[in-house]
Design a protein around this motif. Structure first.
Motif, PDB file in Angstrom:
ATOM      1  N   HIS A   1      19.471  43.847  11.566  1.00  0.00           N
ATOM      2  CA  HIS A   1      19.121  43.632  12.972  1.00  0.00           C
ATOM      3  C   HIS A   1      20.269  43.050  13.794  1.00  0.00           C
ATOM      4  CE1 HIS A   1      14.699  44.239  12.400  1.00  0.00           C
ATOM      5  NE2 HIS A   1      15.052  43.963  11.157  1.00  0.00           N
ATOM      6  N   MET A   2      21.329  42.615  13.133  1.00  0.00           N
ATOM      7  CA  MET A   2      22.431  41.982  13.861  1.00  0.00           C
ATOM      8  C   MET A   2      23.745  42.269  13.156  1.00  0.00           C
ATOM      9  SD  MET A   2      22.861  37.909  14.776  1.00  0.00           S
ATOM     10  CE  MET A   2      24.161  37.320  15.866  1.00  0.00           C
TER      11      MET A   2
ATOM     12  N   ASN B   1      21.015  27.316   3.941  1.00  0.00           N
ATOM     13  CA  ASN B   1      21.862  27.580   2.778  1.00  0.00           C
ATOM     14  C   ASN B   1      21.834  26.456   1.748  1.00  0.00           C
ATOM     15  OD1 ASN B   1      22.549  30.034   3.808  1.00  0.00           O
ATOM     16  ND2 ASN B   1      24.746  29.650   3.941  1.00  0.00           N
ATOM     17  N   SER B   2      21.713  25.214   2.203  1.00  0.00           N
ATOM     18  CA  SER B   2      21.696  24.105   1.244  1.00  0.00           C
ATOM     19  C   SER B   2      20.474  24.171   0.340  1.00  0.00           C
ATOM     20  CB  SER B   2      21.747  22.761   1.974  1.00  0.00           C
ATOM     21  OG  SER B   2      20.716  22.669   2.942  1.00  0.00           O
ATOM     22  N   GLU B   3      19.389  24.767   0.825  1.00  0.00           N
ATOM     23  CA  GLU B   3      18.213  24.988  -0.017  1.00  0.00           C
ATOM     24  C   GLU B   3      18.345  26.285  -0.814  1.00  0.00           C
ATOM     25  OE1 GLU B   3      15.359  22.913  -0.502  1.00  0.00           O
ATOM     26  OE2 GLU B   3      16.980  21.647   0.271  1.00  0.00           O
ATOM     27  N   LYS B   4      18.843  27.315  -0.162  1.00  0.00           N
ATOM     28  CA  LYS B   4      18.958  28.624  -0.801  1.00  0.00           C
ATOM     29  C   LYS B   4      19.872  28.577  -2.022  1.00  0.00           C
ATOM     30  CE  LYS B   4      20.784  31.858   1.804  1.00  0.00           C
ATOM     31  NZ  LYS B   4      20.907  32.933   2.818  1.00  0.00           N
ATOM     32  N   PHE B   5      20.940  27.765  -1.931  1.00  0.00           N
ATOM     33  CA  PHE B   5      21.914  27.698  -3.021  1.00  0.00           C
ATOM     34  C   PHE B   5      21.826  26.382  -3.795  1.00  0.00           C
ATOM     35  CE2 PHE B   5      23.888  30.487   0.238  1.00  0.00           C
ATOM     36  CZ  PHE B   5      23.805  31.670  -0.489  1.00  0.00           C
ATOM     37  N   ARG B   6      20.686  25.739  -3.708  1.00  0.00           N
ATOM     38  CA  ARG B   6      20.498  24.475  -4.426  1.00  0.00           C
ATOM     39  C   ARG B   6      20.608  24.685  -5.938  1.00  0.00           C
ATOM     40  NH1 ARG B   6      17.153  19.473  -4.008  1.00  0.00           N
ATOM     41  NH2 ARG B   6      16.823  19.874  -1.781  1.00  0.00           N
ATOM     42  N   HIS B   7      20.062  25.796  -6.441  1.00  0.00           N
ATOM     43  CA  HIS B   7      20.014  26.009  -7.888  1.00  0.00           C
ATOM     44  C   HIS B   7      20.770  27.246  -8.358  1.00  0.00           C
ATOM     45  CE1 HIS B   7      17.109  22.819  -8.098  1.00  0.00           C
ATOM     46  NE2 HIS B   7      16.272  23.463  -7.300  1.00  0.00           N
ATOM     47  N   GLY B   8      21.181  28.106  -7.453  1.00  0.00           N
ATOM     48  CA  GLY B   8      21.829  29.327  -7.915  1.00  0.00           C
ATOM     49  C   GLY B   8      22.549  30.047  -6.803  1.00  0.00           C
ATOM     50  N   LEU B   9      23.115  31.204  -7.148  1.00  0.00           N
ATOM     51  CA  LEU B   9      23.947  31.947  -6.210  1.00  0.00           C
ATOM     52  C   LEU B   9      23.497  33.397  -6.103  1.00  0.00           C
ATOM     53  CD1 LEU B   9      27.404  30.580  -7.394  1.00  0.00           C
ATOM     54  CD2 LEU B   9      26.233  29.989  -5.279  1.00  0.00           C
ATOM     55  N   ASN B  10      22.214  33.609  -6.084  1.00  0.00           N
ATOM     56  CA  ASN B  10      21.696  34.972  -6.138  1.00  0.00           C
ATOM     57  C   ASN B  10      21.307  35.511  -4.768  1.00  0.00           C
ATOM     58  OD1 ASN B  10      21.896  35.019  -8.994  1.00  0.00           O
ATOM     59  ND2 ASN B  10      19.988  33.841  -9.125  1.00  0.00           N
ATOM     60  N   ASP B  11      22.027  35.109  -3.740  1.00  0.00           N
ATOM     61  CA  ASP B  11      21.675  35.557  -2.398  1.00  0.00           C
ATOM     62  C   ASP B  11      22.935  35.612  -1.548  1.00  0.00           C
ATOM     63  OD1 ASP B  11      20.095  36.391  -0.318  1.00  0.00           O
ATOM     64  OD2 ASP B  11      18.656  34.754  -0.504  1.00  0.00           O
ATOM     65  N   ASP B  12      22.836  36.274  -0.377  1.00  0.00           N
ATOM     66  CA  ASP B  12      23.957  36.330   0.557  1.00  0.00           C
ATOM     67  C   ASP B  12      24.001  35.050   1.387  1.00  0.00           C
ATOM     68  OD1 ASP B  12      24.739  38.885  -0.240  1.00  0.00           O
ATOM     69  OD2 ASP B  12      23.339  39.842   1.156  1.00  0.00           O
ATOM     70  N   VAL B  13      25.179  34.754   1.929  1.00  0.00           N
ATOM     71  CA  VAL B  13      25.320  33.525   2.710  1.00  0.00           C
ATOM     72  C   VAL B  13      24.640  33.634   4.067  1.00  0.00           C
ATOM     73  CG1 VAL B  13      27.396  32.690   1.563  1.00  0.00           C
ATOM     74  CG2 VAL B  13      27.613  34.288   3.475  1.00  0.00           C
ATOM     75  N   TYR B  14      24.485  34.857   4.582  1.00  0.00           N
ATOM     76  CA  TYR B  14      23.742  35.073   5.822  1.00  0.00           C
ATOM     77  C   TYR B  14      22.396  35.721   5.493  1.00  0.00           C
ATOM     78  CZ  TYR B  14      27.547  33.860   8.989  1.00  0.00           C
ATOM     79  OH  TYR B  14      28.507  33.173   9.693  1.00  0.00           O
ATOM     80  N   PRO B  15      21.422  35.594   6.380  1.00  0.00           N
ATOM     81  CA  PRO B  15      20.150  36.288   6.155  1.00  0.00           C
ATOM     82  C   PRO B  15      20.379  37.786   5.979  1.00  0.00           C
ATOM     83  CG  PRO B  15      19.955  34.728   7.973  1.00  0.00           C
ATOM     84  CD  PRO B  15      21.407  34.782   7.617  1.00  0.00           C
ATOM     85  N   LYS B  16      19.475  38.436   5.267  1.00  0.00           N
ATOM     86  CA  LYS B  16      19.648  39.857   4.957  1.00  0.00           C
ATOM     87  C   LYS B  16      19.645  40.720   6.215  1.00  0.00           C
ATOM     88  CE  LYS B  16      14.677  40.670   4.099  1.00  0.00           C
ATOM     89  NZ  LYS B  16      14.464  41.537   5.271  1.00  0.00           N
ATOM     90  N   GLU B  17      19.135  40.190   7.307  1.00  0.00           N
ATOM     91  CA  GLU B  17      19.099  40.955   8.558  1.00  0.00           C
ATOM     92  C   GLU B  17      20.445  40.985   9.272  1.00  0.00           C
ATOM     93  OE1 GLU B  17      15.035  39.327   7.662  1.00  0.00           O
ATOM     94  OE2 GLU B  17      17.054  38.464   7.799  1.00  0.00           O
ATOM     95  N   VAL B  18      21.411  40.211   8.779  1.00  0.00           N
ATOM     96  CA  VAL B  18      22.692  40.043   9.476  1.00  0.00           C
ATOM     97  C   VAL B  18      23.820  40.630   8.638  1.00  0.00           C
ATOM     98  CG1 VAL B  18      24.316  38.368  10.453  1.00  0.00           C
ATOM     99  CG2 VAL B  18      21.841  37.939  10.563  1.00  0.00           C
TER     100      VAL B  18
END
Length: 407
Positions: A259-260, A316-333
């Protein structure tokens, strides 16, 4: 940091994430509590970046660098508030007349573990590491075969800009001419607003108001390019369609989850130019960025740009609290390389950000001083320099501005 150096990086991340939850009212869109001690929040993000960099696992190191870089961007958002509101000085102590400087006692000599020089050095080290590794998968084109001049006639695209300047300022005239010519060439809608759409806020907030309006009113437009008034199309042959299809392509067309499209410079996400889909995600994003009537972001030195960075990266501080299985920006960006549509004038690029040169799509004058000895036309001559002769670059390149307009 000692905790992380002893190998307890996950535990250290957890402690810092807990502190951020407590100091920002659970990462609230309006973290009013955090602004009572912006330097403390900035320090948490700086240390969180350093903790991530302590994890030297080969399989995780590049992703850790990406995560750390965005924590550094967030640290910049918070420390800039301190710099502007408390430490900035205009008179005396600077390198010359008219230069701003800052009182080091507020930041570098405080009890908090942060300094402006250290933060910037650390950030550029991470950026250089990632650049050398060519590791940013998210910024790579999904399609390498789409021509720069590609036009999808079934796709309706608009360009929106606010040029709310005094009548004697030449910038709106130059912008309207350049933006309008580009839009007409490719069949894009052009929405230029020369009124202050947010008189109760600093003028930059008009960006959010205009985008909210066009998303509600122009229902036949699929995507909007926000384009700052001091940003110009230089290579007229490059289409916005080509950017969308190179960076947001999916089987059979464009990815419905994107979306962005935006770009980062050497310091942060820069919202001088970005593409936004007409969608509920975009409308919700703009509502959060605008915030409450007394939003804490209204008077931040980076205004709506800071609010957008916070909205997109705050979890991000919650998203990467335990692992690195996601992108640094939301998937819409999707984050594009800066050279794609937001190159800077050399005066502001300063060998750090992407610098415009002939052939590049866009030239942004953000941060460029438009007045020289009280004469804005002299400033344009000083700034435009050799950009002013389109014939020098061949067919398809735009003047900025024509010499006959600069005396």
């Amino acid at each position: 940091m000692d905790f992380a150096r002893q190998g307890h990086t996950n535990a250290a991340r957890g402690l810092l994430a807990d502190a951020l939850l407590a100091s920002t009212s659970s990462l609230d869109p309006e973290p009013r509590l955090g602004f009572t001690c912006s330097l403390g929040v900035a320090s948490l993000y700086r240390v969180l970046a350093l903790v991530n960099l302590e994890d030297k696992s080969p399989s995780r190191s590049l992703q850790q660098q990406h995560v750390a870089l965005r924590y550094q961007h967030l640290a910049n958002v918070w420390v800039t508030h301190v710099w502007e509101k408390f430490a900035r000085r205009e008179d005396g102590g600077g390198p010359g007349e008219g230069w701003a400087w800052y009182d080091r006692s507020y930041i570098d000599e405080s009890a908090w573990p942060i300094g402006l020089k250290e933060l910037n050095i650390e950030m550029h080290v991470v950026q250089n590491t990632l650049a050398d590794a060519k590791a940013d998968q998210a910024s790579r084109p999904r399609s390498t075969t789409t021509p720069e001049s590609w036009r999808d006639v079934s796709l309706n695209i608009g360009i929106a800009s606010v040029c709310a300047y005094p009548p004697e300022n030449p910038l709106p005239r130059y912008a309207a001419s350049n933006h309008g010519a580009y839009a007409a060439r490719h069949g894009y809608r052009y929405r230029l607003e020369q009124r202050n759409l947010a008189p109760e806020r600093p003028p930059a907030w008009g960006k959010v108001r205009l985008l909210q309006q066009v998303l509600e009113e122009e229902l036949d437009v699929d995507w909007w390019l926000w384009f700052d008034c001091d940003t110009f199309f230089m290579n007229m042959s490059v289409t916005l369609d080509s950017l969308l299809y190179r960076y947001a392509a999916a089987a059979g067309g464009l990815d419905a989850d994107v979306h962005m499209l935006a770009a980062e410079d050497a310091a942060m996400l820069n919202t001088g130019a970005f593409l936004l889909r007409r969608s509920e995600w975009s409308r919700s994003f703009l509502r959060r960025v605008w915030g409450k009537q007394d939003s804490i972001w209204i008077s931040h030195p980076w205004w709506e740009n800071a609010a957008m960075i916070w909205d997109l990266l705050r979890f991000n501080s919650e998203k990467f609290r335990h692992g690195l299985n996601d992108d640094v920006y939301p998937k819409e960006v999707r984050i594009l390389p800066q050279f794609e549509f937001n190159s800077y004038h050399p005066a502001t690029a300063q060998m750090l950000h992407d610098t415009w040169m002939p052939g590049k799509f866009v030239l942004a004058f953000n941060g460029f001083q438009l007045r020289v000895a009280g004469n804005p036309k002299k400033a344009w001559r000083a700034g435009a320099g050799y950009y002013a002769t389109p014939a020098a670059y061949g067919t398809g390149y735009a003047a900025m501005p024509p010499r006959r307009l600069v005396h």
